[in-house]
Motif scaffolding. Structure first.
Motif, mmCIF file in Angstrom:
data_model
loop_
_atom_site.group_PDB
_atom_site.id
_atom_site.type_symbol
_atom_site.label_atom_id
_atom_site.label_comp_id
_atom_site.label_asym_id
_atom_site.label_seq_id
_atom_site.Cartn_x
_atom_site.Cartn_y
_atom_site.Cartn_z
ATOM 1 N N PRO A 64 0.691 -1.289 0.379
ATOM 2 C CA PRO A 64 -0.314 0.365 0.131
ATOM 3 C C PRO A 64 0.872 1.412 0.044
ATOM 4 O O PRO A 64 0.444 2.539 -0.272
ATOM 5 C CB PRO A 64 -1.061 0.437 1.417
ATOM 6 C CG PRO A 64 0.229 -1.224 2.522
ATOM 7 C CD PRO A 64 0.818 -2.026 1.618
ATOM 8 N N CYS A 65 2.194 1.417 0.289
ATOM 9 C CA CYS A 65 3.015 2.548 0.531
ATOM 10 C C CYS A 65 3.115 2.515 -0.623
ATOM 11 O O CYS A 65 3.240 4.052 -1.405
ATOM 12 C CB CYS A 65 3.985 2.336 1.455
ATOM 13 S SG CYS A 65 5.045 1.098 1.085
ATOM 14 N N VAL A 66 3.608 1.830 -1.284
ATOM 15 C CA VAL A 66 3.720 1.908 -3.333
ATOM 16 C C VAL A 66 2.854 2.790 -3.477
ATOM 17 O O VAL A 66 2.683 3.924 -4.616
ATOM 18 C CB VAL A 66 4.568 0.525 -3.679
ATOM 19 C CG1 VAL A 66 5.154 1.229 -5.029
ATOM 20 C CG2 VAL A 66 6.251 0.120 -2.942
ATOM 21 N N ARG A 67 1.785 1.849 -3.628
ATOM 22 C CA ARG A 67 0.755 2.484 -4.102
ATOM 23 C C ARG A 67 0.395 3.514 -4.452
ATOM 24 O O ARG A 67 -0.104 4.705 -4.897
ATOM 25 C CB ARG A 67 -0.676 1.757 -3.730
ATOM 26 C CG ARG A 67 -1.703 1.422 -4.783
ATOM 27 C CD ARG A 67 -2.315 0.632 -4.579
ATOM 28 N NE ARG A 67 -3.661 0.816 -3.385
ATOM 29 C CZ ARG A 67 -3.134 -0.299 -2.402
ATOM 30 N NH1 ARG A 67 -2.766 -1.437 -2.946
ATOM 31 N NH2 ARG A 67 -3.703 0.167 -1.260
ATOM 32 N N CYS A 68 0.201 4.156 -2.174
ATOM 33 C CA CYS A 68 0.200 5.836 -2.033
ATOM 34 C C CYS A 68 0.720 7.360 -1.969
ATOM 35 O O CYS A 68 0.251 7.478 -2.263
ATOM 36 C CB CYS A 68 -0.624 5.314 -0.551
ATOM 37 S SG CYS A 68 0.316 5.218 0.393
ATOM 38 N N CYS A 69 1.461 6.456 -2.768
ATOM 39 C CA CYS A 69 3.458 7.184 -2.702
ATOM 40 C C CYS A 69 3.138 8.520 -4.094
ATOM 41 O O CYS A 69 2.826 7.934 -4.804
ATOM 42 C CB CYS A 69 4.385 6.777 -2.451
ATOM 43 S SG CYS A 69 5.846 7.485 -2.651
ATOM 44 N N PRO A 70 2.298 9.339 -3.751
ATOM 45 C CA PRO A 70 1.814 10.452 -4.770
ATOM 46 C C PRO A 70 3.757 11.041 -5.480
ATOM 47 O O PRO A 70 3.714 11.207 -6.532
ATOM 48 C CB PRO A 70 1.864 11.765 -3.564
ATOM 49 C CG PRO A 70 2.369 11.802 -2.522
ATOM 50 C CD PRO A 70 3.050 10.258 -2.365
ATOM 51 N N THR A 71 4.879 10.507 -5.235
ATOM 52 C CA THR A 71 6.093 11.460 -6.406
ATOM 53 C C THR A 71 6.745 9.653 -6.687
ATOM 54 O O THR A 71 7.557 10.252 -7.815
ATOM 55 C CB THR A 71 6.671 11.755 -5.010
ATOM 56 O OG1 THR A 71 7.388 11.030 -4.441
ATOM 57 C CG2 THR A 71 6.159 12.966 -4.833
ATOM 58 N N GLY A 72 6.543 8.331 -6.273
ATOM 59 C CA GLY A 72 7.310 8.215 -7.007
ATOM 60 C C GLY A 72 8.122 7.023 -6.303
ATOM 61 O O GLY A 72 9.448 6.032 -6.463
ATOM 62 N N ALA A 73 8.753 8.172 -4.871
ATOM 63 C CA ALA A 73 9.651 8.036 -3.973
ATOM 64 C C ALA A 73 9.791 6.631 -3.406
ATOM 65 O O ALA A 73 11.079 5.444 -3.158
ATOM 66 C CB ALA A 73 9.707 8.813 -2.654
ATOM 67 N N SER A 74 8.389 5.312 -2.765
ATOM 68 C CA SER A 74 8.152 4.067 -2.162
ATOM 69 C C SER A 74 8.536 3.588 -3.819
ATOM 70 O O SER A 74 7.087 3.701 -4.207
ATOM 71 C CB SER A 74 7.506 4.329 -1.571
ATOM 72 O OG SER A 74 7.510 4.707 -0.173
ATOM 73 N N HIS A 75 9.605 2.597 -4.133
ATOM 74 C CA HIS A 75 9.241 1.584 -4.677
ATOM 75 C C HIS A 75 9.081 0.554 -4.737
ATOM 76 O O HIS A 75 10.019 0.390 -4.020
ATOM 77 C CB HIS A 75 9.972 2.368 -5.812
ATOM 78 C CG HIS A 75 11.344 2.052 -6.281
ATOM 79 N ND1 HIS A 75 12.161 3.561 -4.886
ATOM 80 C CD2 HIS A 75 12.382 2.091 -6.113
ATOM 81 C CE1 HIS A 75 13.232 3.152 -4.955
ATOM 82 N NE2 HIS A 75 13.946 1.952 -5.344
ATOM 83 N N TYR A 76 9.470 -0.210 -5.819
ATOM 84 C CA TYR A 76 9.765 -1.507 -5.863
ATOM 85 C C TYR A 76 11.497 -1.788 -6.549
ATOM 86 O O TYR A 76 11.353 -1.598 -7.754
ATOM 87 C CB TYR A 76 8.594 -2.741 -6.851
ATOM 88 C CG TYR A 76 7.783 -2.803 -5.773
ATOM 89 C CD1 TYR A 76 7.360 -3.076 -4.620
ATOM 90 C CD2 TYR A 76 6.830 -2.465 -6.687
ATOM 91 C CE1 TYR A 76 6.280 -3.812 -4.194
ATOM 92 C CE2 TYR A 76 5.200 -2.421 -6.724
ATOM 93 C CZ TYR A 76 4.775 -2.718 -5.182
ATOM 94 O OH TYR A 76 3.835 -2.874 -4.505
#
Lengths: 177, 313
Positions: A64-76
């Motif tokens: 959910p953290c990658v999904r809701c990150c508005p800038t794409g900072a959280s990523h796989y």
């Protein structure tokens, strides 16, 4: 490639060595931690059951953290490891609120921080710091796509569970029970 | 009995002992965004229905507040960021799955749009106003000619903005209280209701006041229905949502929610407006202030309570 970790709740004694190793290895600011120990006591004396778990970010397949990150900072990243790019993170806190495991926190420098599965060590062929130091050898790390990795082998022969599977995050931190 | 304890001592900033990552900034912003959405919605609606002179406070005067509300709201959002100097990163990516991303882009459209809308009415309302430069006069003439298009864009974006303030929260399945799709419509209706209350308070035209008082009555009825629906949903859902609902049905948020939001913010102003429509005199700022107060409290209570609701494992 799919990195995962398994923690043996029958072997873990809750010594917190993994917590200290992580703080040292990753220069985690004082007062913060990326991993922690949970002790569960179930039942009424004298019929008590104890479970000890070393917990951290679950590096979920459906994060959910990658999904809701508005800038794409959280990523796989490589092998499904969930990472935060510091200079893309605005520190809005959406990922912190979205994590059912409360695995993230705002770093004093502003960006959001969390367990990285020690990707800097893993890329060099080493194990994450917490796995490396565990005195009871209760943690297993490796590639689930490789049937000969430590984690694949132990998950094949032992019963296991994940935390809050009902949240639909497909967590990749397994607890041997 | 089952007891779970973190025994290694974890006290992460803004996360432990219970999550409190979002303070007053987010609910304030959600309220101001909803209020601006309400104001802009009615301005565009009554313009499109050809009633700009009949409801001139709704169409021409009150929208002048909207850009200020939006800018103050954006200021609050900025204060909430922990990595403030990187805020521009919001505008280097579009992530459709992240409500915060498309919300940021929505604000990027709505804020200038609300300014432009107000600017096209400035000379009509203040005849002595002088734009000084010829190209601004030309631009103004162009915009006035195309006001209908502006109104259509504005009404669509006002609805998106109003719903987004709720969806921002409902997208988090980790917080069972927020994880209900009712929150989008509820925050939209609450924002429309606050916008109507604002127009009702500021209008000097008795017919307009009565119209917006009637609109508010209808919106309050919808809000109450949505709230009942939300709790029915919680009661009929899984354990974590039953627990989330219980926070308001006997739990720690019961009194603040039912007294400040439902009674003072909805039932009491509805009663006063009804009383006024019956022919009695009620100063319109009393129900107006109560509705806006209820709207603010709804955001604060939902944002704070949501962070206390969680999966236990």
């Amino acid at each position: 490639m799919r990195y995962a970790m398994a923690v043996d709740t029958k072997k873990c004694v809750g010594c917190s060595d993994c917590v200290v190793a992580c703080q040292t290895e990753n220069n985690v600011p004082i007062g913060y931690c990326r991993d922690w120990i949970v002790e569960v006591t179930d039942g009424t004396y004298p019929q008590l059951e104890l479970e000890i778990r070393s917990e951290r970010c679950n590096h979920c397949d459906n994060s959910p953290c990658v999904r809701c990150c508005p800038t794409g900072a959280s990523h796989y990243s490589d092998g499904g490891i969930v990472l935060v790019t510091h200079d893309k993170c605005i520190g809005c806190g959406a990922c912190i609120a979205s994590c059912p495991y409360d695995a993230r926190y705002p770093h004093p420098d502003g960006y959001v921080d969390k367990c990285t599965f020690c990707i800097h060590r893993v890329q060099k062929g080493q194990k994450p710091a917490c796995v490396e130091v565990c005195p009871t050898k209760c943690m297993y790390f490796g590639d689930l796509d490789d049937p000969n990795s430590d984690v694949s082998k132990v998950l094949k022969k032992r019963k296991y569970k994940t935390l809050i599977p009902e949240a639909g995050t497909k967590p990749q931190l397994y607890f041997l029970i | 009995m089952k007891e779970e304890l973190i025994i290694s001592g974890r006290m992460n900033y803004k996360v432990d002992p219970t999550l409190h990552i979002w303070g007053w900034e987010i609910p304030l912003y959600l309220f101001l965004g909803g209020l601006a959405a309400g104001i802009l919605f009615f301005a565009a609606l009554y313009y499109l229905r050809g009633k700009e002179n009949q409801y001139q406070f709704a169409v021409k005067w009150v929208p002048m507040f909207a850009p200020f509300f939006l800018i103050i709201g954006l200021g609050a959002l900025f204060l909430d960021l922990h990595h403030k100097l990187y805020f521009w990163r919001l505008y280097t990516s579009i992530k459709l799955q992240s409500p915060m991303s498309w919300g940021a882009w929505t604000l990027m459209v709505v804020t200038p749009l609300s300014l432009v809308w107000s600017a096209t009415y400035v000379r009509e309302l203040y005849p002595k106003w002088d734009w000084k430069l010829k190209w601004i006069f030309d631009l103004e003439a162009f915009l006035i000619k195309n006001r209908r298009i502006l109104a259509w864009i504005m009404i669509v974006y006002a609805v998106i903005l109003g719903i987004y303030t709720g969806i921002l929260l409902s997208a988090f399945n980790a917080r069972p209280l927020w994880n209900t799709s009712i929150l989008g419509p509820l925050f939209l209706v609450s924002g429309l209701s606050a916008g109507a209350a604002m127009i009702m308070m500021l209008s000097k035209n008795p017919l307009e006041r009565i119209k917006f008082s009637q609109i508010d009555l209808l919106l309050i009825a919808i809000e109450l229905a949505l709230i009942i629906h939300m709790f029915m949903g919680f009661r009929a859902s899984t354990q974590v949502q039953i627990d989330a609902g219980a926070m308001f049905l006997g739990g720690p948020y019961t009194l603040p929610f039912w007294i400040f939001v439902v009674f003072m913010g909805m039932i009491l102003p509805a009663f006063l407006e009804f009383w006024e429509l019956k022919g009695n005199h009620v100063p319109s700022y009393i129900p107006g202030v109560l509705i806006i107060f209820g709207s603010v409290m709804l955001r604060f209570i939902i944002v704070y309570a949501g962070q206390a609701s969680r999966y236990l494992y």
